[in-house]
Design an enzyme around this catalytic site. Structure first.
Site, PDB file in Angstrom:
ATOM      1  N   ASP A  45      -7.051 -15.225 -20.582  1.00 16.70           N
ATOM      2  CA  ASP A  45      -6.618 -16.656 -20.507  1.00 16.70           C
ATOM      3  C   ASP A  45      -7.048 -17.574 -21.949  1.00 16.70           C
ATOM      4  O   ASP A  45      -8.256 -17.712 -22.145  1.00 16.70           O
ATOM      5  CB  ASP A  45      -7.197 -17.366 -19.307  1.00 16.70           C
ATOM      6  CG  ASP A  45      -6.961 -18.821 -19.449  1.00 16.70           C
ATOM      7  OD1 ASP A  45      -5.712 -19.410 -19.227  1.00 16.70           O
ATOM      8  OD2 ASP A  45      -7.828 -19.749 -19.678  1.00 16.70           O
ATOM      9  N   TYR A  50      -7.232 -23.921 -27.864  1.00 14.20           N
ATOM     10  CA  TYR A  50      -8.418 -23.187 -28.088  1.00 14.20           C
ATOM     11  C   TYR A  50      -8.523 -22.739 -29.345  1.00 14.20           C
ATOM     12  O   TYR A  50      -9.590 -22.299 -30.084  1.00 14.20           O
ATOM     13  CB  TYR A  50      -8.597 -21.898 -26.964  1.00 14.20           C
ATOM     14  CG  TYR A  50      -8.493 -22.201 -25.607  1.00 14.20           C
ATOM     15  CD1 TYR A  50      -8.740 -23.589 -25.183  1.00 14.20           C
ATOM     16  CD2 TYR A  50      -8.561 -21.513 -24.600  1.00 14.20           C
ATOM     17  CE1 TYR A  50      -8.827 -23.975 -23.783  1.00 14.20           C
ATOM     18  CE2 TYR A  50      -8.563 -21.537 -23.392  1.00 14.20           C
ATOM     19  CZ  TYR A  50      -8.635 -22.962 -23.084  1.00 14.20           C
ATOM     20  OH  TYR A  50      -8.743 -23.183 -21.495  1.00 14.20           O
ATOM     21  N   HIS A 108      -1.037 -27.699 -20.274  1.00  8.06           N
ATOM     22  CA  HIS A 108      -2.486 -27.717 -20.193  1.00  8.06           C
ATOM     23  C   HIS A 108      -3.249 -29.049 -19.482  1.00  8.06           C
ATOM     24  O   HIS A 108      -4.028 -29.021 -19.037  1.00  8.06           O
ATOM     25  CB  HIS A 108      -3.153 -27.720 -21.695  1.00  8.06           C
ATOM     26  CG  HIS A 108      -4.376 -27.299 -21.770  1.00  8.06           C
ATOM     27  ND1 HIS A 108      -4.767 -26.639 -22.980  1.00  8.06           N
ATOM     28  CD2 HIS A 108      -5.402 -27.308 -21.256  1.00  8.06           C
ATOM     29  CE1 HIS A 108      -5.879 -26.416 -22.742  1.00  8.06           C
ATOM     30  NE2 HIS A 108      -6.399 -26.726 -21.686  1.00  8.06           N
TER      31      HIS A 108
END
Length: 296
Positions: A45, A50, A108
């Site tokens: 994931d 990120y 998100h």
């Protein structure tokens, strides 16, 4: 070791257990993902926000595994919400991963104060999954009301809702709604690490790993507290994606398929719920409060 598979609402099968790479620095990510693949993980994931999608792709290409044998999940960031922005953001993620498709692609955050933008992005994901470039689409950090709204607007039920979920924040009401709608519950911060890294003053009493109930159950099974908590998630049917960049911890987290918890033990862990988030309230996040964009 056989990882249980969970069937999403469109028939796609997803490994119940994977590696999360939130807070994994780019220079750590390739090695961590390779260590996970070597340990037997087949699910990773990541997310545009990120800043390590490229390293996840690198690790996959170095692994020698076939693309069909791994399940890759990523997420669209707020700065790309709107229909056209979501198409562009998805294509950027494909490019950074170096892949022709993504197995599961999520919004998100709900961004409730900018929900028209959120709806535009969700409509784009609905088209992306029809094209086959994402095998399934879902959301992250949505509440029941927000889920109802995107379903009502599009008729498309998210395959997954990834939310903060651990023994101190069990989200039972939301998980029940997921079950009724055919949405899989996926736990981020499944061990409760958010209670340590999101505060400048972490306290042992806020950490599920040090709770006497967890320790007692772990001792009874000859397992670590982390393994017991991760097994609790598996018993509840959650998808779970613990993060680590340390090979020993990556292997330890994965070693949970040779024991099970009794219904009484599951209930004891359920009872630890405090109802308090460790992470930020998703309602507070928008392009006005979090002002970074994803680099090309």
């Amino acid at each position: 070791m056989t990882i249980p598979l969970l069937t999403l609402n469109n028939g796609v099968e997803m490994p119940a257990f994977g590696l999360g790479v939130y807070r994994s620095r780019p220079e750590e990510t390739t090695g961590a993902v390779l260590s996970a693949f070597e340990a037997g993980y087949r699910h990773v994931d990541t997310a545009a926000a990120y800043m390590n999608e490229e390293q996840v792709g690198e690790a996959f290409r170095s692994s020698g595994l076939a693309r069909l044998d791994v399940f890759i999940e990523s997420k669209l960031w707020l700065s790309d919400y709107t229909y056209d922005g979501a198409i562009h953001g998805f294509e950027r993620s494909l490019r950074k991963l170096g892949m022709e498709y993504i197995d599961l692609y999520l919004l998100h955050q709900p961004a409730p104060t900018e929900f028209e933008r959120t709806l535009g992005a969700w409509k784009a994901l609905c088209e992306i999954v029809k094209s086959g470039r994402a095998r399934a689409v879902g959301v992250s950090n949505f509440n029941e009301e927000e889920l109802k709204r995107i379903i009502d607007e599009t008729g498309v039920v998210p395959a997954v809702n990834q939310v903060e979920l651990h023994p101190f924040f069990t989200q039972k009401k939301l998980s029940q709604f997921h079950q009724e709608q055919g949405i899989l519950t996926q736990a981020w911060s499944p061990i409760g690490g958010v209670n340590r890294y999101f505060t400048e003053d972490p306290k042992p009493e806020d950490d599920p790993l040090t709770h006497p109930t967890i320790i007692r159950i772990a001792e009874g099974h000859g397992k670590s507290s982390a393994q017991v908590i991760l097994r609790w998630h598996i018993e509840l049917g959650h998808s779970v994606i613990p993060k680590s960049v340390h090979t020993e911890r990556i292997r330890e987290n994965f070693d949970i398929f040779d024991f099970s918890l009794s219904s009484e033990e599951v209930a004891l862990i359920d009872a630890l719920n405090t109802g308090r988030r460790g992470g930020p309230d998703p309602k507070s996040l928008s392009t006005q409060t979090v002002k970074f964009s994803i680099p090309e």
